[in-house]
Design a protein around this motif. Sequence first.
Motif, PDB file in Angstrom:
ATOM      1  N   ASN C  26       0.825  -1.218   0.000  1.00  0.00           N
ATOM      2  CA  ASN C  26       0.000   0.000   0.000  1.00  0.00           C
ATOM      3  C   ASN C  26       0.858   1.267   0.000  1.00  0.00           C
ATOM      4  OD1 ASN C  26       0.982   0.056   2.589  1.00  0.00           O
ATOM      5  ND2 ASN C  26      -0.974  -0.300   3.600  1.00  0.00           N
TER       6      ASN C  26
ATOM      7  N   LYS D  25      -6.368  -3.598   5.651  1.00  0.00           N
ATOM      8  CA  LYS D  25      -5.969  -3.222   4.290  1.00  0.00           C
ATOM      9  C   LYS D  25      -6.851  -2.136   3.688  1.00  0.00           C
ATOM     10  CE  LYS D  25      -3.797  -7.668   3.317  1.00  0.00           C
ATOM     11  NZ  LYS D  25      -3.802  -8.941   2.574  1.00  0.00           N
ATOM     12  N   ASN D  26      -8.083  -2.021   4.162  1.00  0.00           N
ATOM     13  CA  ASN D  26      -8.970  -0.975   3.619  1.00  0.00           C
ATOM     14  C   ASN D  26      -8.802   0.351   4.356  1.00  0.00           C
ATOM     15  OD1 ASN D  26     -10.198  -1.469   6.057  1.00  0.00           O
ATOM     16  ND2 ASN D  26     -12.061  -2.371   5.209  1.00  0.00           N
ATOM     17  N   MET D  69      -7.325  -9.599   5.958  1.00  0.00           N
ATOM     18  CA  MET D  69      -7.567  -8.154   5.841  1.00  0.00           C
ATOM     19  C   MET D  69      -6.553  -7.337   6.651  1.00  0.00           C
ATOM     20  SD  MET D  69      -9.837  -6.998   3.851  1.00  0.00           S
ATOM     21  CE  MET D  69     -10.261  -5.378   4.508  1.00  0.00           C
TER      22      MET D  69
ATOM     23  N   LYS E  25     -16.007  -6.810   2.271  1.00  0.00           N
ATOM     24  CA  LYS E  25     -14.888  -6.041   1.713  1.00  0.00           C
ATOM     25  C   LYS E  25     -15.344  -4.967   0.734  1.00  0.00           C
ATOM     26  CE  LYS E  25     -11.497  -9.708   2.398  1.00  0.00           C
ATOM     27  NZ  LYS E  25     -10.604 -10.729   1.820  1.00  0.00           N
ATOM     28  N   ASN E  26     -16.505  -5.156   0.112  1.00  0.00           N
ATOM     29  CA  ASN E  26     -17.003  -4.153  -0.837  1.00  0.00           C
ATOM     30  C   ASN E  26     -17.798  -3.058  -0.139  1.00  0.00           C
ATOM     31  OD1 ASN E  26     -19.369  -5.441  -0.210  1.00  0.00           O
ATOM     32  ND2 ASN E  26     -19.692  -6.343  -2.219  1.00  0.00           N
ATOM     33  N   GLY E  27     -17.760  -3.029   1.209  1.00  0.00           N
ATOM     34  CA  GLY E  27     -18.407  -1.957   1.949  1.00  0.00           C
ATOM     35  C   GLY E  27     -19.836  -2.265   2.387  1.00  0.00           C
ATOM     36  N   VAL E  71     -14.843  -8.934   6.105  1.00  0.00           N
ATOM     37  CA  VAL E  71     -13.840  -8.179   6.864  1.00  0.00           C
ATOM     38  C   VAL E  71     -13.940  -8.528   8.338  1.00  0.00           C
ATOM     39  CG1 VAL E  71     -12.984  -5.893   7.508  1.00  0.00           C
ATOM     40  CG2 VAL E  71     -13.961  -6.273   5.228  1.00  0.00           C
TER      41      VAL E  71
END
Lengths: 80, 80, 80, 80, 80, 80, 80
Positions: C26, D25-26, D69, E25-27, E71
């Motif tokens: 990242n 990671k997000n 994650m 993970k896609n929110g 997540v």
Amino acid sequence: MVNGIDRPLDLLNTSKGKEILVQLKNGRQFVGNLLAFDIHINVVLDNAKEIENGEQTTSYGRMFLRGDMIVFISPSSAAN
Amino acid sequence: MVNGIDRPLDLLNTSKGKEILVQLKNGRQFVGNLLAFDIHINVVLDNAKEIENGEQTTSYGRMFLRGDMIVFISPSSAAN
Amino acid sequence: MVNGIDRPLDLLNTSKGKEILVQLKNGRQFVGNLLAFDIHINVVLDNAKEIENGEQTTSYGRMFLRGDMIVFISPSSAAN
Amino acid sequence: MVNGIDRPLDLLNTSKGKEILVQLKNGRQFVGNLLAFDIHINVVLDNAKEIENGEQTTSYGRMFLRGDMIVFISPSSAAN
Amino acid sequence: MVNGIDRPLDLLNTSKGKEILVQLKNGRQFVGNLLAFDIHINVVLDNAKEIENGEQTTSYGRMFLRGDMIVFISPSSAAN
Amino acid sequence: MVNGIDRPLDLLNTSKGKEILVQLKNGRQFVGNLLAFDIHINVVLDNAKEIENGEQTTSYGRMFLRGDMIVFISPSSAAN
Amino acid sequence: MVNGIDRPLDLLNTSKGKEILVQLKNGRQFVGNLLAFDIHINVVLDNAKEIENGEQTTSYGRMFLRGDMIVFISPSSAAN
């Protein structure tokens, strides 16, 4: 088994020593003479050349390409 | 087996102690002397240098590069 | 085996107890004293510090870094 | 073995029952009391709280976090 | 073993038949009654509902959620 | 075991021959009659139709869907 | 077992020698005659053609497609 291609890797095996086109996931394309491959689809090309907009640009000589970056491999397209 | 390259890793084996070019998935490029590699394509370079716009920039000395970040490795290109 | 580095993990082994630079996927960078690593390249740093624009910023003390986030590890660069 | 950390997971083992900082990671960060972990770095936090701009915001109570994650885990940073 | 949570999956096991919050993970977020899970963290929810901006929106009934999209899972948050 | 769902795949097993909704990671949605699935969550749908903005659009007949592209599968939602 | 499709790969097996539509994760679509496939869903197409905006464009002859790039395969759609 029609055409001598029973398993997907058979196509790579029959392409050894011949020119192939390799399309990568990042959009880059290379042509080169297929010297070796393995079950991870890692390949080694000889006389590797990058293709940009249909034109051969940078020459790399021998090149090890990681299989997990490959989208497709086309033996016959490289001859065009 | 033509040219002594029967499996993809043979190319890396014949490049030990020589300079190689390593292209990463994030677009960065490094050259360095190949000291070691493994089946994950993890590599250790000696005298590693980053390449930006064809110029050698930052020097890193010895460097461990994770195999899953590698797109291709070219032994001969590093000599250009 | 030249320079005592026969396999990639040998470089990490010789770096135990020394400062290393860790580059993440990242874009973040950390330096710290290498306490431990495993075959997944998970590492534990002591006295970990983030590097931003070449400057040490946040201190984290001990830190577990997941191997799948690592691009490269450079032992000698951390000493600069 | 210096400092009782021989393998990376040893750091997590010595952190059981203590507060840790988990970086995802997000970009999200959580602190909480480490109840359990496994070799996938899946972790369970007790009294989990999200950190946004250095401030504790939402409380989640107990939380299972998937290991894939996670970027890093820092035991000492959570105490700051 | 404090609180009956020795391994991460123990938290999921004690949540069977109860409402959980699942962050993807896609929110996207879902709440639902946990019917089943496996070691891949695949989960089956009963009476699954999507959460958008803190509000329950679409109802899905029973839902199979792939573990690699998850997540975190929080049992207690779903009750808020 | 409540409701006959002891493991996540049990939900898919009870859905064989019935219509299911499949949500993919790239945002696309398909409905179809579940003919087969495996432990990778690869599925084969019969009479597969894409859903866009809540409307059935393109028909695909039989379709093999790779499991690693799937976010969730909902049997009951397909009937709405 | 209804319709002779008991496991997902059965659909591919019944499609050997027939034209299939292959949707890739990068949005590209190919049609071609299915020569071979394996458990990774690697496929070899004969007379492969790319589809752009519903039109057949570039011809590739024989093509090896890596399974991890595939979203779905539809045998009947290729005939449309």
